[in-house]
Design a protein around this motif. Structure first.
Motif, PDB file in Angstrom:
ATOM      1  N   LYS A 276      -2.822  -8.022 -13.517  1.00  0.00           N
ATOM      2  CA  LYS A 276      -1.539  -7.794 -14.188  1.00  0.00           C
ATOM      3  C   LYS A 276      -1.640  -6.614 -15.139  1.00  0.00           C
ATOM      4  O   LYS A 276      -0.621  -6.067 -15.592  1.00  0.00           O
ATOM      5  N   ASP A 277      -2.868  -6.193 -15.456  1.00  0.00           N
ATOM      6  CA  ASP A 277      -3.088  -5.031 -16.316  1.00  0.00           C
ATOM      7  C   ASP A 277      -3.397  -3.770 -15.509  1.00  0.00           C
ATOM      8  O   ASP A 277      -3.932  -2.796 -16.045  1.00  0.00           O
ATOM      9  N   ALA A 278      -3.073  -3.774 -14.228  1.00  0.00           N
ATOM     10  CA  ALA A 278      -3.360  -2.630 -13.365  1.00  0.00           C
ATOM     11  C   ALA A 278      -2.291  -1.551 -13.501  1.00  0.00           C
ATOM     12  O   ALA A 278      -1.140  -1.831 -13.860  1.00  0.00           O
ATOM     13  N   ASP A 279      -2.679  -0.322 -13.206  1.00  0.00           N
ATOM     14  CA  ASP A 279      -1.709   0.750 -12.986  1.00  0.00           C
ATOM     15  C   ASP A 279      -1.169   0.537 -11.570  1.00  0.00           C
ATOM     16  O   ASP A 279      -1.852   0.809 -10.578  1.00  0.00           O
ATOM     17  N   LEU A 280       0.047   0.029 -11.457  1.00  0.00           N
ATOM     18  CA  LEU A 280       0.551  -0.420 -10.158  1.00  0.00           C
ATOM     19  C   LEU A 280       0.794   0.735  -9.197  1.00  0.00           C
ATOM     20  O   LEU A 280       0.581   0.585  -7.992  1.00  0.00           O
ATOM     21  N   ASP A 281       1.250   1.874  -9.699  1.00  0.00           N
ATOM     22  CA  ASP A 281       1.490   3.012  -8.800  1.00  0.00           C
ATOM     23  C   ASP A 281       0.180   3.489  -8.176  1.00  0.00           C
ATOM     24  O   ASP A 281       0.118   3.764  -6.970  1.00  0.00           O
ATOM     25  N   MET A 282      -0.867   3.585  -8.987  1.00  0.00           N
ATOM     26  CA  MET A 282      -2.176   3.981  -8.468  1.00  0.00           C
ATOM     27  C   MET A 282      -2.718   2.919  -7.519  1.00  0.00           C
ATOM     28  O   MET A 282      -3.324   3.232  -6.483  1.00  0.00           O
ATOM     29  N   SER A 283      -2.468   1.671  -7.843  1.00  0.00           N
ATOM     30  CA  SER A 283      -2.953   0.568  -7.012  1.00  0.00           C
ATOM     31  C   SER A 283      -2.321   0.589  -5.623  1.00  0.00           C
ATOM     32  O   SER A 283      -2.984   0.270  -4.629  1.00  0.00           O
ATOM     33  N   ILE A 284      -1.044   0.955  -5.558  1.00  0.00           N
ATOM     34  CA  ILE A 284      -0.365   1.037  -4.259  1.00  0.00           C
ATOM     35  C   ILE A 284      -1.047   2.053  -3.364  1.00  0.00           C
ATOM     36  O   ILE A 284      -1.305   1.797  -2.177  1.00  0.00           O
ATOM     37  N   ILE A 285      -1.368   3.209  -3.926  1.00  0.00           N
ATOM     38  CA  ILE A 285      -2.022   4.254  -3.114  1.00  0.00           C
ATOM     39  C   ILE A 285      -3.364   3.764  -2.593  1.00  0.00           C
ATOM     40  O   ILE A 285      -3.684   3.892  -1.408  1.00  0.00           O
ATOM     41  N   GLY A 286      -4.161   3.161  -3.484  1.00  0.00           N
ATOM     42  CA  GLY A 286      -5.471   2.661  -3.065  1.00  0.00           C
ATOM     43  C   GLY A 286      -5.373   1.573  -2.019  1.00  0.00           C
ATOM     44  O   GLY A 286      -6.144   1.537  -1.052  1.00  0.00           O
ATOM     45  N   ALA A 287      -4.402   0.683  -2.188  1.00  0.00           N
ATOM     46  CA  ALA A 287      -4.251  -0.430  -1.254  1.00  0.00           C
ATOM     47  C   ALA A 287      -3.783   0.042   0.116  1.00  0.00           C
ATOM     48  O   ALA A 287      -4.301  -0.391   1.153  1.00  0.00           O
ATOM     49  N   VAL A 288      -2.781   0.920   0.134  1.00  0.00           N
ATOM     50  CA  VAL A 288      -2.212   1.352   1.417  1.00  0.00           C
ATOM     51  C   VAL A 288      -3.211   2.204   2.191  1.00  0.00           C
ATOM     52  O   VAL A 288      -3.439   1.992   3.385  1.00  0.00           O
TER      53      VAL A 288
END
Length: 512
Positions: A276-288
């Motif tokens: 919940k403390d993640a940078d979500l925009d950066m996380s999306i790139i890494g996940a996809v």
């Protein structure tokens, strides 16, 4: 496309080669031997036919390797390193052509194909420096006027069995290190990507020939049957195998039976924890990228997202939107994000996994399926898909080599780490968080049980400076950087007595 690939093959010098094996400068095989056809998953077209090595060809290769070893291991390590340096220079010249061939024969995006060749160049650079750092330790002896130290010697012939998904880079990880360590190499590539292997061997063969090196320093064997010959051959003290856990068990057993050594790089079932403390925009790139890069055919591909319950719905919505922007098609078109699977068998496994997941209760928020039409006429293109699941589902516990991503919800970090670790595989892992305490807990001995653990980057993509490999059913092997070079050598402890007497260890008295 076919005209273009013919130009690439010509530039790589392999257009007219149809070998079953190569011992360096010599290419051979019987003219009437069995052949395998290489088809591109990009457009379904046949690229070329390659002859398959038989047992007689295998013996030719091993005989040359044994002879070459006597010469090669006695060369100074920096001299061996200079040959590898020249290989890196040759790869720089052929980067575009080899990267294009990787993309066309395997199906990964051109950017990833070029990146794979860059990885080869990087490991050559690493190995050149290593050739002047094959260090041992010096120890103090308990006996007066004695000196103890250890040194490392080459093992001998190294067998390299590589997989289709990285048809050139994994060979180079092994070959560059093995060669500077004084070994010679015998390579059996995947029969799904033989032309990539022929191209690499041809590039190295030219380097060896220009330096008047003997045959057999690096050899190539085409055909699946040669894998069993390598695994059971006492003349090959080390086998490096990259592939499935199922086949890896057989390789490990065969090599261990003859007291050989093995480096095993097997399956992965990799997860990213989204805090919940993640940078979500950066996380999306890494996940996809982790999930769809190489169409999910990396051992480090992201298979599972373990997402905190407070952000689960919002992150899922972002993910669905991102998947809607993916472009699927010809991987040589740099506007596309996702290329094909390697072949129709892989497509069948993808469809079976989706069916099994639905049977177990998976709810797909991004539907999968096979793509049809003129742009997908090879029959190897599929839709990357996303499903909500429970971690204990049987299909989630398995590795499916395809772009299928599973979403799992968690409450506490302890629970998330337990979910991540509760699969048989242990290759790569990651956490996305800006919380220092979470990051440190994830990296602690009570955190990830994988060989690779990342913070704020995804699971796929490894630099050659660090040792690559994993635990549990991933096999425990290590390749590439750090001190992985020791896996290609044997340790020897030496003691020198420069006294006029012969004192014994542990104070033992033995007088005559």
């Amino acid at each position: 496309m076919q005209t273009n690939i013919n130009s690439v093959l010509k530039n790589l010098g392999i257009l007219d080669l149809n070998p079953a094996y190569s011992t360096g400068n010599t290419w051979g095989g019987k003219a009437n031997s069995v052949t395998i056809d290489s088809y591109s998953p990009v457009d379904g077209k046949k690229i070329a036919a390659v002859r398959v090595a038989d047992k007689e060809d295998y013996e030719t290769v091993l005989t040359q390797a044994e002879t070459a070893l006597i010469f090669w291991r006695n060369q100074p390590a920096p001299k061996r390193g200079d040959i590898v340096r020249q290989l890196g220079d040759a790869l720089r010249i052929h980067k575009e052509d080899l990267g294009t061939l990787v993309s066309y024969e395997m199906g990964k995006s051109l950017q990833e194909g070029l990146g794979e060749v860059q990885e080869m160049i990087d490991i050559c650079d690493f190995a050149v420096g290593l050739s002047r750092q094959l260090y041992g330790l010096t120890m103090h002896s308990e006996r007066p006027n004695h000196r103890m130290y250890e040194q490392w010697h080459p093992l001998g012939i190294v067998g390299i069995i590589s997989a289709f998904n990285f048809p050139v880079a994994v060979w180079s990880w092994n070959a560059a290190l093995a060669l500077v360590c004084g070994n010679v190499c015998v390579w059996k590539p995947s029969s799904k990507t033989p032309l990539c292997a022929v191209a690499c061997q041809h590039i190295l063969a030219r380097v060896l020939k220009q330096n008047e090196m003997p045959e057999g320093i690096s050899s190539l064997l085409i055909g699946n049957a040669t894998g069993d010959l390598i695994n059971n051959d006492k003349r090959i003290p080390l086998v490096s195998f990259t592939g499935s856990t199922r086949i890896g068990r057989k390789v490990s057993a065969a090599v261990a039976t003859r007291f050989g050594k093995s480096i095993l790089e097997l399956g992965g079932n990799n997860a990213i924890i989204i805090s919940k403390d993640a940078d979500l925009d950066m996380s999306i790139i890494g996940a996809v990228f982790g999930a769809v890069g190489t169409a999910g055919q990396r051992c480090t591909s992201t298979r599972r997202l373990i997402i905190h319950e407070d952000i689960y719905e919002s992150f899922k919505n972002k993910l669905v939107k991102a998947y809607g922007q993916l472009r699927i098609g010809d991987p040589l078109d740099q506007h596309n994000h996702v290329g094909p699977l390697i072949d129709k068998d892989a497509v069948d496994m993808y469809n079976q996994a989706i069916g099994k997941g639905k049977t177990e209760g998976a709810r797909f928020v991004v539907e999968g399926g096979t793509l049809t039409g003129d742009a997908y006429n090879s029959g190897c293109y599929v839709k990357p898909c996303v499903a909500e699941v429970e971690n204990h589902y049987e299909i989630v516990q398995e590795e499916t080599f395809a772009p299928i991503l599973y979403l799992i919800k968690y409450k506490t970090l302890d629970q998330a780490i337990a979910l991540q670790n509760s699969v048989p595989q242990g290759l790569s892992s990651a956490i996305m968080t800006l919380n220092l305490r979470e990051a440190e807990q994830f990296l602690s001995c009570a955190g990830s049980d994988c060989g690779i653990a990342n913070v704020n980057i995804g699971t796929s993509g490894a630099e050659i400076g660090g040792a690559f490999g994993g635990e549990k059913e991933t096999g425990g092997g290590r390749e590439s950087g750090s001190d992985a070079w020791k896996g290609y050598m044997r340790r020897q402890t030496n003691t020198i007595n420069y006294a006029a007497t012969l004192p014994l260890a542990q104070g033992i008295k033995f007088d005559l």
